[in-house]
Design a protein around this motif. Sequence first.
Motif, short mmCIF file in Angstrom:
data_model
loop_
_atom_site.label_atom_id
_atom_site.label_comp_id
_atom_site.label_asym_id
_atom_site.label_seq_id
_atom_site.Cartn_x
_atom_site.Cartn_y
_atom_site.Cartn_z
N ASN A 112 0.85 -1.19 0.00
CA ASN A 112 0.00 0.00 0.00
C ASN A 112 0.88 1.24 0.00
OD1 ASN A 112 -2.50 1.57 0.44
ND2 ASN A 112 -1.68 1.94 2.49
N HIS A 114 0.86 5.18 1.42
CA HIS A 114 0.18 6.02 2.40
C HIS A 114 0.78 7.42 2.36
CE1 HIS A 114 -2.01 7.03 6.05
NE2 HIS A 114 -0.89 7.58 6.50
N LEU A 118 5.21 7.37 7.58
CA LEU A 118 4.90 6.46 8.68
C LEU A 118 6.17 6.17 9.49
CD1 LEU A 118 2.56 3.96 6.77
CD2 LEU A 118 1.87 5.68 8.46
N PRO A 122 -0.75 7.89 10.75
CA PRO A 122 -1.54 6.84 10.11
C PRO A 122 -2.98 7.30 9.97
CG PRO A 122 -1.21 6.35 12.44
CD PRO A 122 -0.38 7.57 12.14
N THR A 126 -4.01 13.26 6.50
CA THR A 126 -2.59 13.35 6.88
C THR A 126 -2.00 14.73 6.61
OG1 THR A 126 -1.86 12.51 4.73
CG2 THR A 126 -2.26 10.89 6.47
N HIS A 143 4.41 0.43 1.99
CA HIS A 143 4.65 -0.56 3.03
C HIS A 143 3.88 -1.84 2.73
CE1 HIS A 143 0.63 -0.07 5.00
NE2 HIS A 143 0.73 1.14 4.47
N ASP A 150 -1.92 0.67 8.54
CA ASP A 150 -0.79 1.57 8.31
C ASP A 150 0.40 1.28 9.24
OD1 ASP A 150 -2.28 2.84 6.34
OD2 ASP A 150 -3.05 4.36 7.72
N GLU A 151 0.51 0.04 9.70
CA GLU A 151 1.63 -0.32 10.58
C GLU A 151 2.51 -1.39 9.96
OE1 GLU A 151 0.68 -1.17 14.63
OE2 GLU A 151 -0.63 0.58 14.86
#
Length: 230
Positions: A112, A114, A118, A122, A126, A143, A150-151
């Motif tokens: 993905n 973002h 990050l 998240p 943003t 990521h 989003d981790e």
Amino acid sequence: MNGIRRQRIAILISGRGTNMTALAAACMDPTYPGQIVGVIANHADAPGLETAERSGLTAIAVEQSAFADRAKHEAAVLKALDDLKPDVVCLAGYMRILSEGFVRHYTGRLINIHPSLLPLFPGLDTHRRALATGMRVHGCTVHFVTDRMDEGPIIAQAAIAIEPGDTAETLAERLLRAEHRLYPHALRLVLDGTVRMVSGRAIVKGSRAPAAPGDDDPPYILVSPEARRG
């Protein structure tokens, strides 16, 4: 590609699909290690579907409103994806939270982009949040997707300066140009095996660090936001 198989890429979108367009442009280069085999949207009127069709790509709508609940819709998306037999699935503005089962099905093959650096910011909104906290730089991250939003382990990042007078809109516009450069680069790293996910970590080929337990491949090292490859 000198007889090397180009890997199969499927893309999930919800709207315009501008990052999809950037990936499609990269794949037009015959030396790029992947080819797009299909684009799936969760809305039949997503503008990105028409863009995909104009580019000669297979475009599939799996309209979420046609299903009784999220689980049934996700099952239909998963079926459409499996029919495409992708090696890697790219989320490109896909505005649905994926279940743990969906993510597990494509573990290490689902990525993905973002719009933040990050682990900062998240989730949504943003650009406004970066401005509100007084940041002097902003950026985007590609990521691996895990079951925590989003981790997932970071593949690559790009940063831009926040300029005096920036608004959320101007910042978003400038960052989008960086996204369009970063995503094809990060995807290439995954396709050619430079970066991959092992045991929940992103690792990059070519270091002298010990390999992950049970890993017969050459040594890898951890990829971190501070240790990005250009």
